[in-house]
Design a protein around this motif. Sequence first.
Motif, short mmCIF file in Angstrom:
data_model
loop_
_atom_site.label_atom_id
_atom_site.label_comp_id
_atom_site.label_asym_id
_atom_site.label_seq_id
_atom_site.Cartn_x
_atom_site.Cartn_y
_atom_site.Cartn_z
N GLU A 123 0.82 -1.22 0.00
CA GLU A 123 0.00 0.00 0.00
C GLU A 123 0.85 1.26 0.00
O GLU A 123 0.55 2.23 -0.70
CB GLU A 123 -0.96 -0.03 1.19
N ARG A 124 1.95 1.24 0.78
CA ARG A 124 2.80 2.43 0.81
C ARG A 124 3.43 2.68 -0.56
O ARG A 124 3.50 3.81 -1.04
CB ARG A 124 3.93 2.25 1.85
N ILE A 125 3.89 1.62 -1.19
CA ILE A 125 4.66 1.79 -2.43
C ILE A 125 3.75 2.08 -3.62
O ILE A 125 4.05 2.94 -4.44
CB ILE A 125 5.55 0.56 -2.68
N THR A 126 2.64 1.35 -3.72
CA THR A 126 1.78 1.56 -4.90
C THR A 126 0.78 2.69 -4.69
O THR A 126 0.23 3.21 -5.65
CB THR A 126 0.95 0.30 -5.24
N GLY A 127 0.52 3.06 -3.42
CA GLY A 127 -0.49 4.06 -3.15
C GLY A 127 -1.90 3.52 -3.36
O GLY A 127 -2.88 4.28 -3.38
N GLN A 128 -2.03 2.19 -3.52
CA GLN A 128 -3.34 1.58 -3.78
C GLN A 128 -3.73 0.70 -2.59
O GLN A 128 -2.89 -0.04 -2.08
CB GLN A 128 -3.22 0.70 -5.04
N PRO A 129 -5.02 0.75 -2.15
CA PRO A 129 -5.43 -0.18 -1.11
C PRO A 129 -5.29 -1.62 -1.62
O PRO A 129 -5.66 -1.92 -2.76
CB PRO A 129 -6.91 0.15 -0.87
N PHE A 130 -4.76 -2.50 -0.77
CA PHE A 130 -4.54 -3.88 -1.18
C PHE A 130 -5.86 -4.56 -1.56
O PHE A 130 -5.90 -5.36 -2.49
CB PHE A 130 -3.80 -4.64 -0.07
N ASP A 131 -6.95 -4.21 -0.85
CA ASP A 131 -8.25 -4.80 -1.17
C ASP A 131 -8.68 -4.46 -2.60
O ASP A 131 -9.31 -5.28 -3.27
CB ASP A 131 -9.32 -4.32 -0.18
N ASP A 132 -8.34 -3.25 -3.06
CA ASP A 132 -8.66 -2.89 -4.45
C ASP A 132 -7.91 -3.78 -5.41
O ASP A 132 -8.43 -4.20 -6.46
CB ASP A 132 -8.29 -1.42 -4.74
N TYR A 133 -6.64 -4.06 -5.07
CA TYR A 133 -5.86 -4.95 -5.94
C TYR A 133 -6.51 -6.34 -5.99
O TYR A 133 -6.67 -6.93 -7.05
CB TYR A 133 -4.41 -5.06 -5.44
N LEU A 134 -6.92 -6.84 -4.81
CA LEU A 134 -7.52 -8.18 -4.76
C LEU A 134 -8.81 -8.21 -5.57
O LEU A 134 -9.06 -9.18 -6.30
CB LEU A 134 -7.83 -8.56 -3.30
N GLU A 135 -9.60 -7.15 -5.49
CA GLU A 135 -10.87 -7.12 -6.23
C GLU A 135 -10.63 -6.96 -7.72
O GLU A 135 -11.30 -7.59 -8.53
CB GLU A 135 -11.74 -5.95 -5.75
N GLY A 136 -9.64 -6.14 -8.07
CA GLY A 136 -9.41 -5.84 -9.48
C GLY A 136 -8.66 -6.94 -10.21
O GLY A 136 -8.62 -6.97 -11.43
N SER A 137 -8.06 -7.85 -9.45
CA SER A 137 -7.18 -8.80 -10.13
C SER A 137 -7.93 -10.07 -10.56
O SER A 137 -9.04 -10.30 -10.15
CB SER A 137 -6.01 -9.18 -9.23
#
Length: 288
Positions: A274-288
């Motif tokens: 989250e710090r490095i990408t600036g993206q919430p990890f949950d968004d990554y899990l949903e979007g992937s």
Amino acid sequence: MPALPHVASGKVRDIYEVDRDRLLFVASDRISAYDVVLPDLIPDKGKVLTGLSLYWFENLGVPNHFISTDLSETVDDPADLQGRAMIVRKAEVIPMECVVRGYLYGSSWREYEAGGGPTTEHLPAGLQMAEQLPEPLFTPATKAESGHDENLTVAGARALVGEDVYEQLKHTAIDIYLQAAQAAAAKGVLLADTKFEFGWVDGELLLVDEVLTPDSSRYWPADRYEVGRTVPSFDKQYVRDWLDSTGWDHTPPAPAMPDDVKSATRARYVEAFERITGQPFDDYLEGS
Ligand SMILES: Nc1ncnc2c1ncn2[C@@H]1O[C@H](COP(=O)(O)OP(=O)(O)OP(=O)(O)O)[C@@H](O)[C@H]1O
Ligand SMILES: [Mg+2]
């Protein structure tokens, strides 16, 4: 498990063959420390590693092995692998770990403090632990089949890969380090050091493997950084410290991990994402 030919499993990744030119690269939730795979899994760790590698492949602008995260035509049940797998170009991997260090820490600090060695031979005297180096150091290491990687001297590295390739790897690795360190610093994260692997595909040098993840890199929260002191990192140091507290002698099997250590480890990986990408990890899990 995908119904594709299994090519190899490393400590963390499982690799399958898609066809002659492509591999399916799957990051598991396994965690290794002191070169031993621990008996416990860290939930979602493989997704953090894959998400961060994807982030850097997209943002670095360096030729790399990434092809796609669309698994629909490759495996029967893509949902199982979603977020932790990518299709990559099959490369002839160069057998050298391309380590770049921006700060004097870890094994290089220990070597420097003990009077110098291959990674620190050209450094000025009087540097402190965790001090930023005058310029990033390229300190390649062997890619050991088993056991610990060993630092190479400049002459040893040149002999291993050839003069021209050595220069190309050194410049490319330092360039990527500088780019990534600058991007991370803007997010309040220092990139202390990192390891890249490169490979050849049709005569072209590509960045391969995982890239700038907490497993391959030492990331520090900038607000916790202090010269001359141990800096807490987003990498496996937390797990190593816990292992040390158990008195384990680094020979397999490693001890089982209590649930609180497991969830604290997971939280560190997720925080790094989250710090490095600036993206919430949950968004990554949903979007992937
Ligand atoms: N594009 C690629 N083509 C072929 N092999 C690759 C490619 N990218 C990475 N690899 C290899 O895949 C493996 C990744 O697996 P993993 O990270 O689990 O291994 P590891 O535990 O680091 O151990 P080792 O590198 O010794 O196999 C590495 O051996 C790496 O060199
Ligand atoms: Mg690896």
